[in-house]
Design a protein around this motif. Sequence first.
Motif, mmCIF file in Angstrom:
data_model
loop_
_atom_site.group_PDB
_atom_site.id
_atom_site.type_symbol
_atom_site.label_atom_id
_atom_site.label_comp_id
_atom_site.label_asym_id
_atom_site.label_seq_id
_atom_site.Cartn_x
_atom_site.Cartn_y
_atom_site.Cartn_z
ATOM 1 N N GLY A 37 -34.601 37.354 27.252
ATOM 2 C CA GLY A 37 -34.136 37.942 28.495
ATOM 3 C C GLY A 37 -35.266 38.443 29.379
ATOM 4 O O GLY A 37 -35.024 39.065 30.411
ATOM 5 N N LEU A 38 -36.505 38.173 28.981
ATOM 6 C CA LEU A 38 -37.667 38.584 29.769
ATOM 7 C C LEU A 38 -38.158 37.417 30.617
ATOM 8 O O LEU A 38 -38.086 36.260 30.186
ATOM 9 C CB LEU A 38 -38.808 39.033 28.850
ATOM 10 C CG LEU A 38 -38.581 40.258 27.975
ATOM 11 C CD1 LEU A 38 -39.807 40.509 27.103
ATOM 12 C CD2 LEU A 38 -38.276 41.482 28.821
ATOM 13 N N HIS A 39 -38.677 37.733 31.770
ATOM 14 C CA HIS A 39 -39.321 36.707 32.589
ATOM 15 C C HIS A 39 -40.634 36.306 31.914
ATOM 16 O O HIS A 39 -41.256 37.127 31.222
ATOM 17 C CB HIS A 39 -39.594 37.230 34.003
ATOM 18 C CG HIS A 39 -38.353 37.504 34.776
ATOM 19 N ND1 HIS A 39 -37.519 36.501 35.231
ATOM 20 C CD2 HIS A 39 -37.779 38.676 35.155
ATOM 21 C CE1 HIS A 39 -36.503 37.040 35.859
ATOM 22 N NE2 HIS A 39 -36.627 38.350 35.827
ATOM 23 N N PRO A 40 -41.076 35.077 32.090
ATOM 24 C CA PRO A 40 -42.347 34.661 31.479
ATOM 25 C C PRO A 40 -43.500 35.616 31.799
ATOM 26 O O PRO A 40 -44.313 35.929 30.927
ATOM 27 C CB PRO A 40 -42.581 33.269 32.059
ATOM 28 C CG PRO A 40 -41.202 32.742 32.320
ATOM 29 C CD PRO A 40 -40.418 33.951 32.773
ATOM 30 N N GLY A 41 -43.557 36.116 33.010
ATOM 31 C CA GLY A 41 -44.618 37.052 33.370
ATOM 32 C C GLY A 41 -44.572 38.323 32.530
ATOM 33 O O GLY A 41 -45.612 38.882 32.162
ATOM 34 N N SER A 42 -43.371 38.784 32.222
ATOM 35 C CA SER A 42 -43.225 39.982 31.390
ATOM 36 C C SER A 42 -43.669 39.699 29.956
ATOM 37 O O SER A 42 -44.263 40.557 29.298
ATOM 38 C CB SER A 42 -41.778 40.464 31.392
ATOM 39 O OG SER A 42 -41.396 40.870 32.690
#
Length: 193
Positions: A37-42
């Motif tokens: 559920g995290l964005h790749p950047g996160s």
Amino acid sequence: MRNAEFNREVVLRSAMTAFMDKGYAKTSMQDLSRATGLHPGSIYCAFDNKRGLLLAALEQYNQDRNAEFQGFFDGSQPVLGALRNYLDNIVTECLSCEAAKACLLTKALSEIAGQDDEIRNIISSSLADWQNALAALFEQAKVCGELKTDRDSAHLARYFVMGIYGLRTFAYTHPQPEVLQQLAEQLYQDICA
């Protein structure tokens, strides 16, 4: 840059599932993003890269498995009774729809440990700790008179670990409950003999 806020254990357990589903090499950052559920950047911000996420997931997996192991052998029942329950749990894992996910350590060991010394050392250390904990339990069972054998406790632990590896591997191609239960029972009897 602002730090991402998330429940680390939940994210790592979701990453474990993704890595166990497809393996490390075939798990993309998009797969990890969907799973966690995290964005790749996160993910990059929190773990540096996919490998960093795997390292953190291995650490969480080890903590989870150690807690589970300690739960079986908490002293509330004799060692051999707890051992039987532990084996029954492994058979249940092997029979579940999650059978392909039964052990992140062995999956990562077979896939990437030969290419990454740090990962190999982490996995080897985790598996050695498990084996040593079993050896201590077998020694305890001998001292208490539960286990009447002159066989070395470290050897019994190695044999038991080998049996569990074999049981998990065998379950991939022969997932019949009665067969797996018979094999687990034979492993138990071999330890107790």
